[in-house]
Design a protein around this motif. Structure first.
Motif, PDB file in Angstrom:
ATOM      1  N   GLU A  34       1.219  -1.093   0.080  1.00  0.00           N
ATOM      2  CA  GLU A  34       0.404   0.096  -0.482  1.00  0.00           C
ATOM      3  C   GLU A  34       0.664   1.299   0.048  1.00  0.00           C
ATOM      4  OE1 GLU A  34      -3.687  -0.515   2.252  1.00  0.00           O
ATOM      5  OE2 GLU A  34      -2.784   1.970   3.147  1.00  0.00           O
ATOM      6  N   VAL A  35       0.759   2.191  -0.808  1.00  0.00           N
ATOM      7  CA  VAL A  35       1.566   3.015  -1.244  1.00  0.00           C
ATOM      8  C   VAL A  35       0.862   4.543  -2.245  1.00  0.00           C
ATOM      9  CG1 VAL A  35       4.106   1.918  -1.161  1.00  0.00           C
ATOM     10  CG2 VAL A  35       2.336   2.046  -3.180  1.00  0.00           C
ATOM     11  N   GLU A  36       1.088   5.670  -1.817  1.00  0.00           N
ATOM     12  CA  GLU A  36       0.416   6.190  -1.922  1.00  0.00           C
ATOM     13  C   GLU A  36       0.896   6.995  -3.851  1.00  0.00           C
ATOM     14  OE1 GLU A  36      -0.417   9.808   0.028  1.00  0.00           O
ATOM     15  OE2 GLU A  36      -1.781   9.174   1.083  1.00  0.00           O
ATOM     16  N   ASP A  37       0.578   7.367  -4.726  1.00  0.00           N
ATOM     17  CA  ASP A  37       0.773   7.661  -5.708  1.00  0.00           C
ATOM     18  C   ASP A  37       0.768   8.942  -5.838  1.00  0.00           C
ATOM     19  OD1 ASP A  37      -1.409   9.225  -6.567  1.00  0.00           O
ATOM     20  OD2 ASP A  37      -2.344   7.667  -8.538  1.00  0.00           O
ATOM     21  N   ARG A  38       1.183  10.074  -6.971  1.00  0.00           N
ATOM     22  CA  ARG A  38       2.016  11.403  -5.942  1.00  0.00           C
ATOM     23  C   ARG A  38       0.768  11.720  -5.836  1.00  0.00           C
ATOM     24  NH1 ARG A  38       5.299  13.677 -11.578  1.00  0.00           N
ATOM     25  NH2 ARG A  38       5.892  15.631  -9.229  1.00  0.00           N
ATOM     26  N   ILE A  42      -2.448   2.950  -3.563  1.00  0.00           N
ATOM     27  CA  ILE A  42      -2.684   2.160  -5.009  1.00  0.00           C
ATOM     28  C   ILE A  42      -2.085   1.048  -4.145  1.00  0.00           C
ATOM     29  CG2 ILE A  42      -0.529   1.352  -6.400  1.00  0.00           C
ATOM     30  CD1 ILE A  42      -2.009   3.710  -7.121  1.00  0.00           C
TER      31      ILE A  42
END
Lengths: 160, 214
Positions: free
Chosen positions: A133-137, A142
């Motif tokens: 789980e990561v954040e896009d810009r 995501i």
């Protein structure tokens, strides 16, 4: 190796000193998130209020144990603790139970937990991509599961 | 360097069922990686991964690294020095080059042919290619994030302490070493980096896993 194409902005000290959390609080770094706990229990381990567990790692307490998706971990009295002040959940003891490493700065009350190994077992066994789980810009979260039904190329790079 | 080339590849493939997720492993965040992304006008998914979560998830130790994941979520290639093209700099004695011109065509072949692509590996070959991630190496990830947290709060001494711990716990991680070197006067490609590269070679280790694409 030549330096000319390795140029990166001089940002060696880009961050101003800012308070970590209010006095008496504890910060928990878990799965890419930072959770600030105003209340933790006394003594060794990391004693959190059981109701704080879901916002830390998504696990919920059920009669059969701590559960996430189709996984339930039976708990003993090393994790579920009754002390003065009521019921506590020892997040450090739970991590030990899961074989999940962690590092703690006891001076500044910050705990950092590695990924839960059981969530990654299927990668080592049958090459299934791990959940992440990561954040896009744009700030959108995501997850690996978002790309189901597509071919996905995940490629890393760096400015350094 | 590769960020715009990945965009070209993404446009050439132009398939709604193909996703390209380009991940900057950069504790400096938007300030350092953002302008490089912007210059490429990318339409693929862009992530600035300050905590190196993606490298940790896939057991990567260096950049660039990549994984191919099929429609069912299964990894079909992983962990090789993943350059989008051959990069050449300078002339004559000063000339240097790195990268490869075989990787991008292999990606295209996979997107077109799927499981029939000669570049798709079996699950057992892929699991053999995945780096082991010992308990110490997992602890290194936690230490790195703790250092990064302190750095973001302007606490350089604590940041350095836990970044050093991460490097002790996972000496294979080129990412941890070079990310830390960005804080030093010499930078990430200076003397320390060159010494490390020389040590890698003298020990018979590969700086990247060799790319086994003909």
């Amino acid at each position: 190796m030549a330096q000319n194409f390795m140029a990166y902005p001089d940002l060696r000290h880009p961050f101003a000193e800012t308070p970590i959390h209010a006095d008496g609080s504890t910060s928990v770094l878990y799965q890419g998130n930072t959770i600030v706990l105003e209340e933790t229990g006394p003594g060794d381990g990391l004693l959190i209020r059981p109701e704080d567990l879901p916002r830390i790692n998504g696990f919920e307490l059920k009669p059969e144990g701590a559960c996430y998706a189709d996984m339930c971990i039976p708990l003993g009295d090393d994790v579920l603790i009754e002390k003065e002040g009521g019921n506590w959940f020892d997040l450090a003891a739970f991590a030990d139970l899961l074989g999940q490493p962690y590092v703690v700065d006891t001076d500044l009350n910050v705990w950092s937990f590695a990924e839960i190994p059981a969530k990654r077992d299927s990668m080592m066994v049958d090459a299934m991509a791990p959940d992440f789980e990561v954040e896009d810009r744009s700030g959108k979260v995501i997850r690996m599961a978002d790309f189901k039904g597509k071919k996905a190329l995940i490629v890393t790079w760096s400015s350094w | 360097m590769d960020v715009p080339v990945w965009q070209r590849l993404y446009e050439e493939i132009n398939d709604p069922d193909f996703a390209l997720i380009c991940v900057a492993e950069d504790t400096g965040g938007e300030a350092v990686a953002g302008p490089i992304f912007d210059a490429a006008n990318p339409t693929y998914v862009q992530v600035i991964d300050t905590d190196h979560i993606i490298s940790s998830a896939f057991n990567f130790v260096n950049v660039p690294s990549a994984a191919w994941i099929d429609e069912d979520g299964r990894i079909v290639r992983i962990d090789e020095g993943t350059y989008s093209k051959l990069h050449e700099f300078g002339e004559g004695d000063e000339a240097i080059s790195f990268g490869t011109d075989v990787y991008s065509p292999a990606v295209k072949d996979w997107v077109a042919k799927g499981a029939d692509s000669e570049h798709v590996k079996t699950a057992s070959d892929v699991t053999a290619d995945i780096r082991q991630h010992t308990a110490d190496q997992q602890k290194a990830d936690a230490a790195f994030r703790l250092g990064n947290f302190f750095r973001a709060h302007g606490k350089s001494d604590e940041a350095e302490r836990y970044w050093q711990l991460a490097q002790q716990l996972n000496p294979d991680s080129v990412n941890f070493i070079r990310q830390n070197l960005t804080l030093s006067e010499e930078g990430s490609a200076g003397e320390t980096f060159r010494t490390m590269m020389a040590k890698y070679v003298s020990e018979g280790r590969d700086y990247y896993r060799p790319l086994d694409i003909d």
